[in-house]
Design an enzyme around this catalytic site. Structure first.
Site, PDB file in Angstrom:
ATOM      1  N   THR A 270      -3.206  17.438 -15.713  1.00  0.00           N
ATOM      2  CA  THR A 270      -2.291  16.300 -16.136  1.00  0.00           C
ATOM      3  C   THR A 270      -2.795  15.278 -16.697  1.00  0.00           C
ATOM      4  OG1 THR A 270      -0.780  16.788 -14.028  1.00  0.00           O
ATOM      5  CG2 THR A 270      -0.578  14.766 -15.082  1.00  0.00           C
ATOM      6  N   ARG A 298       8.541  25.511  -8.848  1.00  0.00           N
ATOM      7  CA  ARG A 298       7.813  24.575  -8.172  1.00  0.00           C
ATOM      8  C   ARG A 298       7.810  23.294  -8.979  1.00  0.00           C
ATOM      9  NH1 ARG A 298       3.029  21.461  -9.525  1.00  0.00           N
ATOM     10  NH2 ARG A 298       1.949  20.719  -7.519  1.00  0.00           N
ATOM     11  N   ILE A 299       7.998  21.952  -8.072  1.00  0.00           N
ATOM     12  CA  ILE A 299       8.177  20.865  -8.922  1.00  0.00           C
ATOM     13  C   ILE A 299       6.741  20.159  -8.244  1.00  0.00           C
ATOM     14  CG2 ILE A 299       9.058  18.607  -9.522  1.00  0.00           C
ATOM     15  CD1 ILE A 299      11.728  20.422  -9.326  1.00  0.00           C
ATOM     16  N   GLY A 300       6.015  19.492  -8.999  1.00  0.00           N
ATOM     17  CA  GLY A 300       4.848  18.577  -8.375  1.00  0.00           C
ATOM     18  C   GLY A 300       5.388  17.055  -8.394  1.00  0.00           C
ATOM     19  N   TRP A 323      -3.477  17.227  -6.511  1.00  0.00           N
ATOM     20  CA  TRP A 323      -2.527  18.147  -5.955  1.00  0.00           C
ATOM     21  C   TRP A 323      -1.499  17.624  -5.607  1.00  0.00           C
ATOM     22  CZ3 TRP A 323      -5.465  21.632  -1.916  1.00  0.00           C
ATOM     23  CH2 TRP A 323      -4.862  22.744  -1.525  1.00  0.00           C
ATOM     24  N   GLY A 324      -0.253  17.995  -6.430  1.00  0.00           N
ATOM     25  CA  GLY A 324       1.098  17.273  -6.255  1.00  0.00           C
ATOM     26  C   GLY A 324       1.616  17.190  -4.879  1.00  0.00           C
TER      27      GLY A 324
HETATM   28  N1  ASP Z   1      -0.409  16.490 -10.151  1.00  0.00           N
HETATM   29  C1  ASP Z   1      -0.015  17.812 -10.987  1.00  0.00           C
HETATM   30  C2  ASP Z   1       0.833  18.852 -10.262  1.00  0.00           C
HETATM   31  O1  ASP Z   1       0.698  18.606  -8.837  1.00  0.00           O
HETATM   32  C3  ASP Z   1      -1.337  18.816 -11.185  1.00  0.00           C
HETATM   33  C4  ASP Z   1      -2.264  17.519 -12.344  1.00  0.00           C
HETATM   34  O2  ASP Z   1      -2.234  16.508 -11.618  1.00  0.00           O
HETATM   35  O3  ASP Z   1      -2.989  18.174 -12.922  1.00  0.00           O
HETATM   36  O4  ASP Z   1       1.747  19.242 -10.602  1.00  0.00           O
END
Ligand code: ASP
Length: 404
Positions: A270, A298-300, A323-324
């Site tokens: 991200t 899925r939504i993070g 880890w979202g």
């Molecule tokens: N936080 C993002 C998600 O879980 C992934 C990331 O940080 O690369 O979608």
């Protein structure tokens, strides 16, 4: 010595700063007192004593009042001059390109240089905007655009693939001055999702729009939609195939879902930015393709205000990566701001507690970048590495990838 001569001599000798203000009034008062004194001798019966006392009290009070006014005005203007002469308004920004198991041994020199160059290119764009008096929000979105357009990061062009071999992108922005925010999630045809998040914030009555609806909104607002194939990159596609392969070999889905062939290890990618402008306004933004092999829409955390992104002029601006699922549960970005606001701790302390204690205690990992209202920056992560950079008002640039 005549009385008048004595007074002048007295003032000359004790020519202390604030006595200057008294000079004119005191001389005048004492002249009158002297004259009255003469009259007192000649006209005792007219109660000159009382008049004399009243005159002295009047002039002393008048003098004191003048001294008070002059000194307080003096100190304010002194303070103002001091500020404008020496204190240029500060500004700065900090970015990340994802956290994860990023190890030197898995990285080629050329890839490392490519990351560093892109981080520098991105942060310089934002820095230039801030230096020229642009807003924190403008700096955030334009900086993120550079990383969204690069296949190196898991956002925009470099977005990871879903289980269905599509790309679903999420992004959010928040303005620290107004606490206004905008977010989009699950968009598949928006080249720069951070721009659409900004559009949602500025030109819709909502905070978050999803999927097809978000794209209809984008079209209505004049956004050009790209073919979903724009997001195809061979590396990300192969990454998905490897993850699927591992999955079918029944290897833990949590670690396999972040596998990345770029560095032969799992990572997240991200991108995010937090900025402080010359007007003291903070802003933050985050953009992502989410996690490799994600399913069921899925939504993070990235599009969730308070988890992936948060900004408040009273405290700080934060962008998360990691880890979202855990970042949502820990409300990471808002928690850092809240600790500063309610507990009075520094940005560094708050970020440390959330990233090194709260998130790992839940079982999650990742990091944040943040800047506070005074321009202090922190880049905290509990993974092996995090692509990161920051630049202050003096133009000092710091770029990092691994743990120091
Ligand atoms: N936080 C993002 C998600 O879980 C992934 C990331 O940080 O690369 O979608």
């Amino acid at each position: 010595m005549h009385l008048n001569e004595f007074i002048v001599h007295f003032i000359d000798v004790f020519n202390i700063y604030h006595l200057k203000f008294l000079q004119v009034q005191t001389l005048l008062a004492l002249y009158i007192c002297g004259i009255c004194g003469i009259f007192k001798i000649q006209y005792k019966k007219l109660h000159m004593n009382r008049i004399l006392t009243l005159l002295i009290v009047f002039f002393v009070l008048f003098s004191c009042d003048n001294v008070k006014k002059t000194t307080s005005e003096g100190s304010i203007s002194e303070h103002k001059t001091e500020k404008s002469d020496t204190e240029e308004p500060t500004f700065g920004l900090v970015i990340h390109g994802g956290a994860g198991t990023i190890l030197k041994k898995n990285m080629s020199d050329s890839l490392e240089n490519a990351y560093k160059q892109k981080l520098e290119e991105a942060i310089r764009v934002g820095h230039e905007i801030l230096k020229n008096g642009g807003t924190a929000m403008e700096a955030v979105t334009k900086t993120i655009n550079i990383m969204e357009d690069s296949p190196l990061f898991n956002a925009g062009k470099g977005a990871v693939f879903t289980h269905e071999e599509t790309n679903e992108l999420d992004a959010s922005v928040m303005d620290g001055a107004t606490l206004n925010a905008g977010a989009v999630t699950g968009v598949t045809r928006i080249k720069n999702p951070i721009d659409l998040a900004l559009e949602v914030m500025n030109n819709s009555p909502h905070v978050m729009l999803a999927g097809e609806g978000a794209e209809i909104f984008a079209q209505e607002k004049g956004f050009e939609l790209v073919d979903p194939y724009y997001f195809y990159t061979e590396n990300r596609f192969q990454s998905l195939q490897r993850v699927k392969q591992k999955e079918s070999n029944s290897i833990s889905s949590s670690s396999s879902s972040t596998f990345d062939p770029y560095i032969k290890d799992s990572k997240f990618g991200t991108v995010g930015c937090a900025a402080l402008d010359k007007n003291g306004n903070l802003a933050a933004g985050t953009s992502t393709g989410g996690m490799t092999n994600k399913r069921w829409n899925r939504i993070g955390d990235a599009p969730i205000i308070g988890a992936g992104t948060y900004a408040n002029n009273a405290t700080c601006a934060v962008s998360s990566t990691g880890w979202g699922e855990y970042f949502i549960r820990a409300m990471v970005a808002h928690d850092i701001s809240a600790m500063m606001e309610y507990k009075g701790v520094s940005l560094k302390e708050a970020a440390k507690e959330v990233i090194q204690e709260k998130v790992p205690n839940l079982g999650g990992n990742g990091g944040i970048v943040a800047i506070d209202k005074d321009g202090n920056v922190t880049m905290e992560f509990n993974t092996a590495g995090m692509y990161r950079a920051h630049m202050n008002a003096e133009g000092e640039l710091v770029i990092g990838i691994y743990k120091d």
